[in-house]
Design a protein around this motif. Structure first.
Motif, PDB file in Angstrom:
ATOM      1  N   ALA A   1       4.205   5.792  -5.348  1.00  0.00           N
ATOM      2  CA  ALA A   1       4.253   5.854  -6.811  1.00  0.00           C
ATOM      3  C   ALA A   1       3.175   6.787  -7.349  1.00  0.00           C
ATOM      4  CB  ALA A   1       4.090   4.454  -7.402  1.00  0.00           C
ATOM      5  N   THR A   2       1.982   6.716  -6.784  1.00  0.00           N
ATOM      6  CA  THR A   2       0.893   7.591  -7.209  1.00  0.00           C
ATOM      7  C   THR A   2       1.248   9.047  -6.969  1.00  0.00           C
ATOM      8  OG1 THR A   2      -0.734   5.861  -6.742  1.00  0.00           O
ATOM      9  CG2 THR A   2      -1.566   8.114  -6.885  1.00  0.00           C
ATOM     10  N   LYS A   3       1.839   9.333  -5.807  1.00  0.00           N
ATOM     11  CA  LYS A   3       2.244  10.705  -5.485  1.00  0.00           C
ATOM     12  C   LYS A   3       3.310  11.201  -6.468  1.00  0.00           C
ATOM     13  CE  LYS A   3       4.426  13.432  -1.874  1.00  0.00           C
ATOM     14  NZ  LYS A   3       5.151  13.407  -0.611  1.00  0.00           N
ATOM     15  N   GLU A   4       4.305  10.348  -6.726  1.00  0.00           N
ATOM     16  CA  GLU A   4       5.379  10.752  -7.640  1.00  0.00           C
ATOM     17  C   GLU A   4       4.855  10.960  -9.061  1.00  0.00           C
ATOM     18  OE1 GLU A   4       8.377   7.745  -7.146  1.00  0.00           O
ATOM     19  OE2 GLU A   4       9.080   8.613  -5.265  1.00  0.00           O
ATOM     20  N   ILE A   5       3.970  10.088  -9.508  1.00  0.00           N
ATOM     21  CA  ILE A   5       3.396  10.235 -10.849  1.00  0.00           C
ATOM     22  C   ILE A   5       2.585  11.524 -10.931  1.00  0.00           C
ATOM     23  CG2 ILE A   5       1.670   9.265 -12.440  1.00  0.00           C
ATOM     24  CD1 ILE A   5       2.718   6.474 -11.518  1.00  0.00           C
ATOM     25  N   SER A   6       1.818  11.813  -9.888  1.00  0.00           N
ATOM     26  CA  SER A   6       1.025  13.049  -9.870  1.00  0.00           C
ATOM     27  C   SER A   6       1.920  14.277  -9.930  1.00  0.00           C
ATOM     28  CB  SER A   6       0.154  13.101  -8.616  1.00  0.00           C
ATOM     29  OG  SER A   6      -0.804  12.083  -8.634  1.00  0.00           O
ATOM     30  N   GLU A   7       3.021  14.258  -9.164  1.00  0.00           N
ATOM     31  CA  GLU A   7       3.948  15.389  -9.171  1.00  0.00           C
ATOM     32  C   GLU A   7       4.569  15.585 -10.553  1.00  0.00           C
ATOM     33  OE1 GLU A   7       6.676  14.559  -5.994  1.00  0.00           O
ATOM     34  OE2 GLU A   7       5.196  15.039  -4.448  1.00  0.00           O
TER      35      GLU A   7
ATOM     36  N   VAL B   1       2.436   1.783  -3.472  1.00  0.00           N
ATOM     37  CA  VAL B   1       1.457   2.292  -4.442  1.00  0.00           C
ATOM     38  C   VAL B   1       1.175   3.769  -4.169  1.00  0.00           C
ATOM     39  CG1 VAL B   1      -0.956   2.120  -5.190  1.00  0.00           C
ATOM     40  CG2 VAL B   1       0.422   0.052  -4.936  1.00  0.00           C
ATOM     41  N   GLU B   2       1.019   4.128  -2.900  1.00  0.00           N
ATOM     42  CA  GLU B   2       0.762   5.531  -2.556  1.00  0.00           C
ATOM     43  C   GLU B   2       1.929   6.420  -2.970  1.00  0.00           C
ATOM     44  OE1 GLU B   2      -0.114   5.336   1.629  1.00  0.00           O
ATOM     45  OE2 GLU B   2      -2.202   4.761   1.288  1.00  0.00           O
TER      46      GLU B   2
ATOM     47  N   LYS C   1       0.835  -1.200   0.000  1.00  0.00           N
ATOM     48  CA  LYS C   1       0.000   0.000   0.000  1.00  0.00           C
ATOM     49  C   LYS C   1       0.872   1.254   0.000  1.00  0.00           C
ATOM     50  CE  LYS C   1      -3.520   2.444   2.641  1.00  0.00           C
ATOM     51  NZ  LYS C   1      -4.222   2.545   3.903  1.00  0.00           N
TER      52      LYS C   1
END
Length: 99
Positions: A68-74, A65-66, A62
């Motif tokens: 990676a999601t944060k880095e992709i969003s940035e 994934v969180e 978890k």
């Protein structure tokens, strides 16, 4: 560093099931039960781990994934995102990217 893991055939696992499960808990060491599979070859199988390790695995998954999601969003925000809704604008944007 990954340590060696004990490997059992399904038959040997069944014969020693109680002792193996107690060992998994006492030593916090997973075991592999091999399963023959025409599709996956001789190395197919399952890993038996303690409930504590499974819960830790789920938490780590978890968190990964969180992150990676944060880095992709940035990264996406830094690329000057476009919010296109018109079909023609979307097609033009794809055409521009393809060139």
């Amino acid at each position: 560093m990954m340590t060696a893991i004990d490997v059992y055939s399904p038959t040997n696992f069944r014969k020693n099931q109680s002792a193996i499960l107690k060992e998994i808990l006492a030593q916090n060491k997973p075991v592999e039960i091999t399963i023959a599979s025409e599709k996956d070859g001789p190395n197919s199988g399952v890993i038996a781990i303690s409930k504590k390790d499974y819960i830790e695995y789920l938490q780590l998954k978890k968190q990964a994934v969180e992150l990676a999601t944060k880095e992709i969003s940035e990264i996406a925000r830094s690329q000057n995102p476009q919010h296109l809704t018109d079909q023609k604008d979307i097609e033009a944007w794809f055409d521009d990217e393809a060139e």
